[in-house]
Design an enzyme around this catalytic site. Sequence first.
Site, PDB file in Angstrom:
ATOM      1  N   VAL A   1     -54.586  -3.720  26.313  1.00  0.00           N
ATOM      2  CA  VAL A   1     -54.396  -2.912  25.173  1.00  0.00           C
ATOM      3  C   VAL A   1     -55.462  -2.318  24.578  1.00  0.00           C
ATOM      4  CG1 VAL A   1     -53.648  -2.880  22.496  1.00  0.00           C
ATOM      5  CG2 VAL A   1     -52.675  -4.630  24.259  1.00  0.00           C
ATOM      6  N   CYS A   2     -55.638  -1.197  24.343  1.00  0.00           N
ATOM      7  CA  CYS A   2     -56.727  -0.347  23.572  1.00  0.00           C
ATOM      8  C   CYS A   2     -56.230   0.263  22.434  1.00  0.00           C
ATOM      9  CB  CYS A   2     -57.547   0.343  24.767  1.00  0.00           C
ATOM     10  SG  CYS A   2     -56.686   1.762  25.379  1.00  0.00           S
ATOM     11  N   ARG A   3     -56.965   1.652  22.030  1.00  0.00           N
ATOM     12  CA  ARG A   3     -56.404   2.423  20.854  1.00  0.00           C
ATOM     13  C   ARG A   3     -55.075   2.927  21.469  1.00  0.00           C
ATOM     14  NH1 ARG A   3     -57.126   7.553  19.308  1.00  0.00           N
ATOM     15  NH2 ARG A   3     -56.699   7.823  16.903  1.00  0.00           N
TER      16      ARG A   3
ATOM     17  N   GLY B   1     -54.607   3.513  25.280  1.00  0.00           N
ATOM     18  CA  GLY B   1     -54.167   3.336  26.597  1.00  0.00           C
ATOM     19  C   GLY B   1     -55.332   3.806  27.657  1.00  0.00           C
TER      20      GLY B   1
ATOM     21  N   ILE C   1     -52.462   0.248  20.885  1.00  0.00           N
ATOM     22  CA  ILE C   1     -52.159  -0.246  19.412  1.00  0.00           C
ATOM     23  C   ILE C   1     -51.578   0.882  18.575  1.00  0.00           C
ATOM     24  CG2 ILE C   1     -54.387   0.445  18.378  1.00  0.00           C
ATOM     25  CD1 ILE C   1     -52.558  -2.887  18.024  1.00  0.00           C
TER      26      ILE C   1
END
Length: 201
Positions: free
Chosen positions: A72-74, A76, A101
Amino acid sequence: MSTAEPNRPAVIDAAQLRRLLDSGRAPRILDVRTPGEFETSHIPGAYNVPLDLLREHRTELLAHLDDDVVLVCRSGARAAQAEQTLARTGLPNLKVLDGGILAWQAADSPVERGRPRWDLERQVRLVAGSIVFAAVLVSVALPGAQWVAAAIGAGLAVAALTNTCAMGTVLSRLPYNRGAACDLDTIVGQLRGTAPTGGRP
């Protein structure tokens, strides 16, 4: 779950991930954003493993990861980079949360929140824009300064083409973006369940 296209990571959407979490068959969720971003909001049960640390210590981390991992990141992009790094170690069943996220929050899924901070992409826009603006102003009195703005523009174009960001990497190392628990030993302890974590106990 979605399957991967050639040269693209397999993805899982927010609804699919939430069903897995609710069913008790939760994968290991690794949030590869900076500790500052993670502190602001993250998926309950996620582990914070910043992208730069994951790249540097992927072999050590591999021994403490389950078969099923969701990155997961902000939005993708960083998670896709993390997927490429871990895929080279032979870790199976890697997936990227589609939309990151942001998509998780847009689906009204649960998040744990802490002290608000600017995300890394917003910081990059601020710094890059400020440098370009300053270079254009200075070029009125100092011929040649406009090339600084050109260099920043070229850097942003390369960042888009390569899906990497040198400026973001530098900014991620600033104290503002780092937390007290972003060293390898602490993260390994969290993955092994022997150290406190902001996500899963």
